[in-house]
Design an enzyme around this catalytic site. Structure first.
Site, PDB file in Angstrom:
ATOM      1  N   LEU A  78       0.865  -1.172   0.000  1.00  0.00           N
ATOM      2  CA  LEU A  78       0.000   0.000   0.000  1.00  0.00           C
ATOM      3  C   LEU A  78       0.902   1.222   0.000  1.00  0.00           C
ATOM      4  CD1 LEU A  78      -2.802  -0.770   2.650  1.00  0.00           C
ATOM      5  CD2 LEU A  78      -2.995  -0.881   0.158  1.00  0.00           C
ATOM      6  N   ASP A  79       0.501   2.279  -0.676  1.00  0.00           N
ATOM      7  CA  ASP A  79       1.276   3.516  -0.669  1.00  0.00           C
ATOM      8  C   ASP A  79       1.372   4.082   0.737  1.00  0.00           C
ATOM      9  OD1 ASP A  79       1.619   3.378  -3.388  1.00  0.00           O
ATOM     10  OD2 ASP A  79       0.039   4.827  -3.870  1.00  0.00           O
ATOM     11  N   ARG A  80       2.384   4.871   0.967  1.00  0.00           N
ATOM     12  CA  ARG A  80       2.637   5.457   2.288  1.00  0.00           C
ATOM     13  C   ARG A  80       1.400   6.151   2.861  1.00  0.00           C
ATOM     14  NH1 ARG A  80       6.423  10.554   2.350  1.00  0.00           N
ATOM     15  NH2 ARG A  80       4.506  11.331   1.380  1.00  0.00           N
TER      16      ARG A  80
END
Length: 247
Positions: free
Chosen positions: A59-61
């Site tokens: 998942l993106d930051r």
């Protein structure tokens, strides 16, 4: 992050996998320059196994919500095959500025990474990009915002962010693809709401949901979301608060 902090974010656990409620703003693994990341705390999630679990996907930051970990190499191989074959059901909640022309539909726009003059990069729609598809449905609206359920059929970088921007409704808090000036002090409003994994051949798929993070709740409520209804939906296994019984 302490062991208690991480265990409090544990949504699901069995012999093959763990599913965490990832906090927004924390990378899942260290970048080239190192730094704080979620992976460094996986040692607290061994639960008797000799080695810590490992990421089954990313998942993106700035995205919160459901994150799947494999507890050992055999589990990671099984999970990896499910993701590669597109058999994992993923539902995201987004708060966007404006609204799409149609209340539901599908975006089919190839994406590719483009380097910028400043030395960074961004994803853009391009005919010579990788195939990318996102199904969407508007769940509610209010105050110029839309609460949108997104079901990505592919897993390209920044896919939902770019596809919603292409529809004319960029994500709230998206400094890269949205209104950077208006969103300057806002975090990204994108949440991995639920994930469905058919990991056991002779059992029903496992569906796990994560409650929306605190920073999204005011905008969600403006669009018709209810914290009480959300709790009930998660208890009964529904994926959204507007259409009980939806897949």
């Amino acid at each position: 992050m302490t062991a208690a902090d991480l265990e409090a974010r544990l949504l699901y656990r069995d012999g093959l996998m763990l599913i965490l409620d990832k906090p927004a703003g924390l990378p899942v693994h260290a970048g080239p320059g190192g730094g704080e990341n979620l992976e460094r705390y996986f040692q607290h999630l061994r639960f008797g196994l000799p080695k810590p679990p490992a990421l089954a996907h990313r998942l993106d930051r700035d995205t919160s919500g459901c994150l799947v970990l494999g507890r050992h190499p055999k589990a990671l191989r099984r999970l990896g095959k499910l993701f590669q074959e597109g058999r994992v059901g993923k539902v995201y909640w987004a708060i966007a500025r404006g609204q799409p022309a149609a209340p539901e539909g599908r975006v089919d726009l190839p994406l590719k990474k483009l380097s910028t003059k400043a030395g960074g990069w961004r994803m853009v729609t391009a005919e010579d990009g990788q195939q990318a598809a996102t199904g969407y449905r508007v769940l509610g609206q209010g105050g110029g915002l839309s609460w949108i359920e997104c079901r990505p059929q592919t897993g390209r970088t920044h896919q939902i962010r770019v596809h919603l921007a292409a529809l004319g409704c960029p994500l709230l808090g998206d400094h890269q693809y949205g209104d950077a000036a208006a969103d300057r002090d806002l975090p990204l409003h994108l949440h991995s709401r639920s994930i469905t994994l058919p990991i056991y051949p002779k059992r029903d798929p496992i569906t796990v949901m994560a409650a929306p993070p605190p920073h999204m709740q005011a905008a969600l409520a403006q669009c018709g979301w209810s914290a009480l209804q959300d709790e009930a939906d998660r208890q009964t296994g529904q994926t959204d608060g507007k259409n009980p019984g939806s897949p």
